[in-house]
Design an enzyme around this catalytic site. Structure first.
Site, mmCIF file in Angstrom:
data_model
loop_
_atom_site.group_PDB
_atom_site.id
_atom_site.type_symbol
_atom_site.label_atom_id
_atom_site.label_comp_id
_atom_site.label_asym_id
_atom_site.label_seq_id
_atom_site.Cartn_x
_atom_site.Cartn_y
_atom_site.Cartn_z
ATOM 1 N N GLY A 15 0.833 -1.205 0.000
ATOM 2 C CA GLY A 15 0.000 0.000 0.000
ATOM 3 C C GLY A 15 0.863 1.248 0.000
ATOM 4 O O GLY A 15 1.919 1.268 0.617
ATOM 5 N N ASP A 107 5.479 -5.237 5.802
ATOM 6 C CA ASP A 107 6.166 -6.490 6.135
ATOM 7 C C ASP A 107 6.157 -7.498 4.988
ATOM 8 O O ASP A 107 7.123 -8.246 4.812
ATOM 9 C CB ASP A 107 5.636 -7.107 7.431
ATOM 10 C CG ASP A 107 4.125 -7.150 7.500
ATOM 11 O OD1 ASP A 107 3.476 -6.834 6.496
ATOM 12 O OD2 ASP A 107 3.603 -7.512 8.573
ATOM 13 N N THR A 129 4.363 2.735 5.559
ATOM 14 C CA THR A 129 2.937 2.392 5.683
ATOM 15 C C THR A 129 2.290 3.336 6.688
ATOM 16 O O THR A 129 2.906 3.677 7.706
ATOM 17 C CB THR A 129 2.730 0.924 6.135
ATOM 18 O OG1 THR A 129 1.387 0.785 6.631
ATOM 19 C CG2 THR A 129 3.673 0.485 7.215
ATOM 20 N N ASP A 133 2.530 -0.276 11.719
ATOM 21 C CA ASP A 133 2.412 -1.642 12.247
ATOM 22 C C ASP A 133 3.653 -2.499 11.973
ATOM 23 O O ASP A 133 3.579 -3.719 12.023
ATOM 24 C CB ASP A 133 1.166 -2.329 11.658
ATOM 25 C CG ASP A 133 1.213 -2.453 10.146
ATOM 26 O OD1 ASP A 133 2.107 -1.850 9.512
ATOM 27 O OD2 ASP A 133 0.353 -3.159 9.592
ATOM 28 N N ARG A 175 -5.541 -1.229 9.386
ATOM 29 C CA ARG A 175 -5.628 -2.692 9.241
ATOM 30 C C ARG A 175 -5.834 -3.355 10.607
ATOM 31 O O ARG A 175 -6.698 -2.971 11.340
ATOM 32 C CB ARG A 175 -4.402 -3.234 8.518
ATOM 33 C CG ARG A 175 -4.398 -2.822 7.052
ATOM 34 C CD ARG A 175 -3.485 -3.661 6.254
ATOM 35 N NE ARG A 175 -2.165 -3.735 6.872
ATOM 36 C CZ ARG A 175 -1.195 -4.494 6.444
ATOM 37 N NH1 ARG A 175 -1.377 -5.263 5.409
ATOM 38 N NH2 ARG A 175 -0.025 -4.494 7.042
HETATM 39 P P1 ATP Z 1 1.063 -2.986 3.361
HETATM 40 O O1 ATP Z 1 1.468 -2.846 4.788
HETATM 41 O O2 ATP Z 1 0.686 -1.722 2.746
HETATM 42 O O3 ATP Z 1 0.039 -4.074 3.119
HETATM 43 P P2 ATP Z 1 2.998 -4.876 2.479
HETATM 44 O O4 ATP Z 1 4.370 -4.716 1.968
HETATM 45 O O5 ATP Z 1 2.847 -5.662 3.752
HETATM 46 O O6 ATP Z 1 2.378 -3.440 2.582
HETATM 47 P P3 ATP Z 1 1.927 -7.042 0.910
HETATM 48 O O7 ATP Z 1 0.820 -7.052 -0.086
HETATM 49 O O8 ATP Z 1 1.840 -7.974 2.055
HETATM 50 O O9 ATP Z 1 2.069 -5.526 1.376
HETATM 51 O O10 ATP Z 1 3.317 -7.356 0.168
HETATM 52 C C1 ATP Z 1 3.709 -6.573 -0.943
HETATM 53 C C2 ATP Z 1 4.338 -7.469 -1.971
HETATM 54 O O11 ATP Z 1 5.524 -8.070 -1.425
HETATM 55 C C3 ATP Z 1 3.479 -8.635 -2.424
HETATM 56 O O12 ATP Z 1 2.528 -8.262 -3.382
HETATM 57 C C4 ATP Z 1 4.545 -9.541 -3.014
HETATM 58 O O13 ATP Z 1 4.918 -9.079 -4.282
HETATM 59 C C5 ATP Z 1 5.725 -9.327 -2.043
HETATM 60 N N1 ATP Z 1 5.733 -10.396 -1.033
HETATM 61 C C6 ATP Z 1 4.931 -10.523 0.038
HETATM 62 N N2 ATP Z 1 5.209 -11.624 0.741
HETATM 63 C C7 ATP Z 1 6.231 -12.235 0.091
HETATM 64 C C8 ATP Z 1 6.966 -13.441 0.304
HETATM 65 N N3 ATP Z 1 6.730 -14.252 1.336
HETATM 66 N N4 ATP Z 1 7.935 -13.747 -0.579
HETATM 67 C C9 ATP Z 1 8.199 -12.954 -1.633
HETATM 68 N N5 ATP Z 1 7.539 -11.806 -1.881
HETATM 69 C C10 ATP Z 1 6.564 -11.446 -1.047
#
Ligand code: ATP
Length: 324
Positions: A15, A107, A129, A133, A175
């Site tokens: 995000g 994360d 973010t 969190d 969230r």
């Molecule tokens: P937000 O806090 O805004 O949700 P985020 O980074 O946690 O941000 P996610 O959708 O969980 O958002 O992860 C972003 C991207 O990171 C995913 O779309 C994917 O491309 C990559 N990603 C997430 N988990 C993994 C994983 N275990 N291994 C490899 N790539 C990953």
């Protein structure tokens, strides 16, 4: 002994958050200052898999410190969760000659950085973010701007709620975490704040308080609901049923993710971007940059994500005490 790195990549993932542009600017400018070239990778890991990149020099990032969103776009990339996609991303990073990668996101994005690090692409995460969190960091980029955006909107609501002597139930983002709701609730003088991390006795902590406040002369109320608690409409229906007070719901939604970053977010983004490049130069890989007591530091990603972070109990108690 500093490692000779010549070229690094920067991407924003997950995000979006106000201040991501300031991270991009800081990484590009710091790299440039040390004679390192920088490529911007568009739409998170999708751009790495597809090779959708743009060369970024110090002048490419002029003026973006003040802009919300991210000039590199952001995306959730499901292909990264497959062995094939992950290897494609790592192969492309090697093919592009990237000696390091900076990933600004949450994360999930750090899990991607960790996986790439294991495949020989030194990657560093920066927490971006609005939810605050990320457990290993006191602060995540975008949080302060999102709080201020929410407060500004609630100040507008307060005017009309006061005029009509109503109750306003406001749902804020975050969230599964209540950091944003707690900060906003204290900042707007909420009567009650509903958080996923804290049990609340609806009758004593909301209904009785509202009735007592009415007797004391307070004719309008603001109730903050963290999105992780449930639907604001359900809360409003319960309040109306129990008090008879005209109660309206506002879901602030994505408005909280936009806007020009505050000074705090710009400065934090700039410091963290600088730190990420500096540790890449020192040979680091698989690290997440964080802030502790306003000091910028870094952790191993696995170690960092395994930590725990609770809400500020002090702030929670303050919020309870002053809401009379
Ligand atoms: P937000 O806090 O805004 O949700 P985020 O980074 O946690 O941000 P996610 O959708 O969980 O958002 O992860 C972003 C991207 O990171 C995913 O779309 C994917 O491309 C990559 N990603 C997430 N988990 C993994 C994983 N275990 N291994 C490899 N790539 C990953």
């Amino acid at each position: 002994m500093e490692k000779q790195i010549r070229r690094i990549g920067i991407l924003t993932s997950g995000g979006d958050a106000p201040g991501m542009n300031a991270v991009v600017r800081s990484v590009v400018r710091t790299a440039s200052a040390y004679g390192i070239t920088c490529v911007g990778i568009r739409r998170g890991y999708s751009g790495l898999i597809k090779g959708d990149v743009v060369d970024l020099g110090a002048r490419s990032v002029d003026g973006i410190i003040a802009r919300g969103g991210t000039m590199l776009y952001t995306a959730r990339c499901l292909e990264m969760l497959t062995e094939e996609g992950l290897h494609q991303a790592a192969d492309n990073a090697h093919y592009m000659g990237l000696d390091g990668l900076v990933v600004c996101g949450g994360d999930g994005s750090f899990r991607g950085a960790q996986a790439l690090s294991r495949l020989g692409v030194p990657a560093i995460g920066i927490p971006g973010t609005i939810d605050n969190d990320i457990v290993c960091s006191d602060y995540t980029i975008g949080f302060d701007t999102a709080c201020n955006t929410a407060i500004d909107a609630i100040d507008h609501l307060r005017d009309t709620m006061q005029s009509h002597e109503r109750c306003s139930v406001v749902e804020v983002m975050g969230r599964r975490a209540g950091h944003l709701a707690l900060e906003v609730g204290v900042g707007c003088g909420a009567t009650a704040i509903l958080l996923p991390e804290r049990e609340i006795d609806f009758d004593s902590m909301i209904v009785d308080k509202m009735k007592a406040n009415r007797i004391r002369g307070r004719k309008h109320h603001i109730i903050i609901v963290a999105e992780g608690v449930g639907h604001a409409q359900d809360v409003a229906d319960r309040i109306h049923a129990a008090t008879g007070i005209d109660t309206r719901v506002t879901v602030l939604g994505h408005i909280q993710r936009g806007g020009s970053p505050t000074v705090r977010d710009r400065v934090m983004a700039t410091r963290m971007g600088y730190h990420a490049v500096r540790i890449l130069m020192e040979g680091a890989s698989n690290r997440v940059v964080c802030s502790h007591n306003n000091e910028i530091m870094d952790y191993d990603i696995e170690e960092g994500l395994a930590m725990t972070k609770d809400l500020s109990q002090e702030l929670y108690e303050v919020s309870q005490t002053v809401a009379i």
